[in-house]
Design a protein around this motif. Structure first.
Motif, mmCIF file in Angstrom:
data_model
loop_
_atom_site.group_PDB
_atom_site.id
_atom_site.type_symbol
_atom_site.label_atom_id
_atom_site.label_comp_id
_atom_site.label_asym_id
_atom_site.label_seq_id
_atom_site.Cartn_x
_atom_site.Cartn_y
_atom_site.Cartn_z
ATOM 1 N N GLN A 16 0.855 -1.190 0.000
ATOM 2 C CA GLN A 16 0.000 0.000 0.000
ATOM 3 C C GLN A 16 0.889 1.238 0.000
ATOM 4 O O GLN A 16 1.838 1.330 0.778
ATOM 5 C CB GLN A 16 -0.923 -0.011 1.225
ATOM 6 C CG GLN A 16 -2.264 0.661 1.041
ATOM 7 C CD GLN A 16 -2.228 2.169 0.803
ATOM 8 O OE1 GLN A 16 -1.368 2.880 1.321
ATOM 9 N NE2 GLN A 16 -3.169 2.661 0.020
ATOM 10 N N LEU A 17 0.610 2.177 -0.876
ATOM 11 C CA LEU A 17 1.494 3.334 -1.068
ATOM 12 C C LEU A 17 1.714 4.127 0.210
ATOM 13 O O LEU A 17 2.802 4.643 0.434
ATOM 14 C CB LEU A 17 0.955 4.230 -2.192
ATOM 15 C CG LEU A 17 1.887 5.315 -2.714
ATOM 16 C CD1 LEU A 17 3.258 4.773 -3.116
ATOM 17 C CD2 LEU A 17 1.246 6.046 -3.892
ATOM 18 N N PRO A 25 -7.277 6.241 -5.754
ATOM 19 C CA PRO A 25 -7.411 7.701 -5.794
ATOM 20 C C PRO A 25 -8.773 8.195 -5.312
ATOM 21 O O PRO A 25 -8.924 9.376 -5.022
ATOM 22 C CB PRO A 25 -7.203 8.031 -7.276
ATOM 23 C CG PRO A 25 -7.584 6.788 -7.991
ATOM 24 C CD PRO A 25 -7.203 5.645 -7.079
ATOM 25 N N LYS A 26 -9.736 7.306 -5.184
ATOM 26 C CA LYS A 26 -11.057 7.719 -4.702
ATOM 27 C C LYS A 26 -11.179 7.587 -3.184
ATOM 28 O O LYS A 26 -11.777 8.439 -2.538
ATOM 29 C CB LYS A 26 -12.155 6.889 -5.373
ATOM 30 C CG LYS A 26 -13.549 7.330 -4.974
ATOM 31 C CD LYS A 26 -14.613 6.626 -5.775
ATOM 32 C CE LYS A 26 -15.988 7.172 -5.371
ATOM 33 N NZ LYS A 26 -17.031 6.670 -6.251
ATOM 34 N N LEU A 27 -10.610 6.551 -2.612
ATOM 35 C CA LEU A 27 -10.845 6.253 -1.200
ATOM 36 C C LEU A 27 -9.682 6.588 -0.263
ATOM 37 O O LEU A 27 -9.895 6.768 0.925
ATOM 38 C CB LEU A 27 -11.211 4.772 -1.034
ATOM 39 C CG LEU A 27 -12.448 4.310 -1.805
ATOM 40 C CD1 LEU A 27 -12.660 2.815 -1.632
ATOM 41 C CD2 LEU A 27 -13.680 5.085 -1.367
ATOM 42 N N ASP A 28 -8.463 6.663 -0.768
ATOM 43 C CA ASP A 28 -7.313 6.935 0.098
ATOM 44 C C ASP A 28 -7.300 8.403 0.519
ATOM 45 O O ASP A 28 -7.606 9.290 -0.277
ATOM 46 C CB ASP A 28 -6.002 6.616 -0.617
ATOM 47 C CG ASP A 28 -5.828 5.132 -0.894
ATOM 48 O OD1 ASP A 28 -6.672 4.334 -0.456
ATOM 49 O OD2 ASP A 28 -4.846 4.772 -1.567
ATOM 50 N N GLN A 74 -2.697 11.134 -12.444
ATOM 51 C CA GLN A 74 -2.338 12.523 -12.180
ATOM 52 C C GLN A 74 -1.351 12.626 -11.012
ATOM 53 O O GLN A 74 -0.410 13.406 -11.054
ATOM 54 C CB GLN A 74 -3.590 13.374 -11.894
ATOM 55 C CG GLN A 74 -3.305 14.841 -11.791
ATOM 56 C CD GLN A 74 -2.583 15.403 -13.017
ATOM 57 O OE1 GLN A 74 -2.986 15.185 -14.149
ATOM 58 N NE2 GLN A 74 -1.494 16.119 -12.800
ATOM 59 N N ILE A 75 -1.547 11.809 -9.988
ATOM 60 C CA ILE A 75 -0.618 11.769 -8.853
ATOM 61 C C ILE A 75 0.766 11.339 -9.342
ATOM 62 O O ILE A 75 1.782 11.947 -8.985
ATOM 63 C CB ILE A 75 -1.141 10.815 -7.756
ATOM 64 C CG1 ILE A 75 -2.360 11.443 -7.054
ATOM 65 C CG2 ILE A 75 -0.052 10.462 -6.753
ATOM 66 C CD1 ILE A 75 -3.139 10.475 -6.184
ATOM 67 N N ALA A 76 0.814 10.295 -10.163
ATOM 68 C CA ALA A 76 2.097 9.807 -10.690
ATOM 69 C C ALA A 76 2.772 10.873 -11.536
ATOM 70 O O ALA A 76 3.983 11.099 -11.424
ATOM 71 C CB ALA A 76 1.876 8.536 -11.501
ATOM 72 N N GLN A 85 -3.515 12.160 0.008
ATOM 73 C CA GLN A 85 -2.857 11.781 -1.241
ATOM 74 C C GLN A 85 -1.697 12.694 -1.606
ATOM 75 O O GLN A 85 -0.879 12.335 -2.453
ATOM 76 C CB GLN A 85 -3.878 11.735 -2.375
ATOM 77 C CG GLN A 85 -4.884 10.632 -2.186
ATOM 78 C CD GLN A 85 -5.893 10.564 -3.309
ATOM 79 O OE1 GLN A 85 -5.702 11.133 -4.373
ATOM 80 N NE2 GLN A 85 -6.979 9.863 -3.080
ATOM 81 N N GLU A 86 -1.580 13.840 -0.956
ATOM 82 C CA GLU A 86 -0.430 14.715 -1.217
ATOM 83 C C GLU A 86 0.872 13.975 -0.903
ATOM 84 O O GLU A 86 1.900 14.203 -1.535
ATOM 85 C CB GLU A 86 -0.498 15.992 -0.368
ATOM 86 C CG GLU A 86 -1.836 16.700 -0.328
ATOM 87 C CD GLU A 86 -2.856 16.073 0.635
ATOM 88 O OE1 GLU A 86 -2.536 15.803 1.807
ATOM 89 O OE2 GLU A 86 -3.983 15.833 0.185
ATOM 90 N N ILE A 87 0.804 13.091 0.075
ATOM 91 C CA ILE A 87 1.975 12.289 0.462
ATOM 92 C C ILE A 87 2.412 11.412 -0.715
ATOM 93 O O ILE A 87 3.600 11.165 -0.916
ATOM 94 C CB ILE A 87 1.651 11.424 1.703
ATOM 95 C CG1 ILE A 87 1.408 12.328 2.919
ATOM 96 C CG2 ILE A 87 2.739 10.410 1.979
ATOM 97 C CD1 ILE A 87 0.812 11.616 4.110
#
Length: 154
Positions: free
Chosen positions: A36-37, A81-84, A121-123, A87-89
């Protein structure tokens, strides 16, 4: 990350046997823990100078041969990307994987649903924040039938 949870402990089992076992059953291609990221450490040995697969949580359940066709030979991180939350981390972790772990490539596998595009987009943001430049590929998987709908370099 809490050190009291054994599930968060970095484990590298890349030296484990691969291929099929004595019964002919395919073995898992997962060679590390955690995945998990939020829990992975970019400094973990299994990320150093490797090809990384960042998969949306649903992807492995949709693709029957996920391990054989997509995970084999790569280190893995998963995220939703919907539930975590926080996400900035994720952007910082991806930048650290690129700069500190010197990963070779990043493949982002997402589902065809709109919310999954957030992982790409995060990647992309993490790659743009990094000093080093590496190839980043997006693979889109269909919800029904688990086909690869598109593959493109970002």
């Amino acid at each position: 990350m809490s050190d009291c949870c054994p599930g968060s402990k970095t484990m590298d089992f890349s030296d484990s046997a691969q291929g099929e076992d004595e019964t002919g059953a395919r073995q898992s291609q997962l060679k590390q823990w955690p995945i998990q990221l939020h829990l992975v450490s970019p400094q973990a040995p299994y990320f150093q100078e490797r090809d990384i697969l960042l998969a949306a949580d649903c992807v492995p359940f949709t693709l029957a041969d996920f391990h054989k066709d997509h995970l084999k030979g790569k280190s893995l991180a998963i995220a939703c990307p919907k539930l975590d939350s926080d996400q900035e981390i994720y952007v910082d972790k991806i930048a650290s994987l690129i700069d500190d772990s010197k990963i070779n490539t990043l493949t982002v596998m997402i589902m065809q649903v709109p919310c999954c595009g957030g992982l790409s987009q995060i990647a992309k943001s993490g790659a743009e924040k990094a000093t080093r430049k590496i190839p980043v590929k997006q693979v889109v998987v269909s919800v029904e039938g688990g086909q690869i709908l598109s593959e493109e370099w970002l």
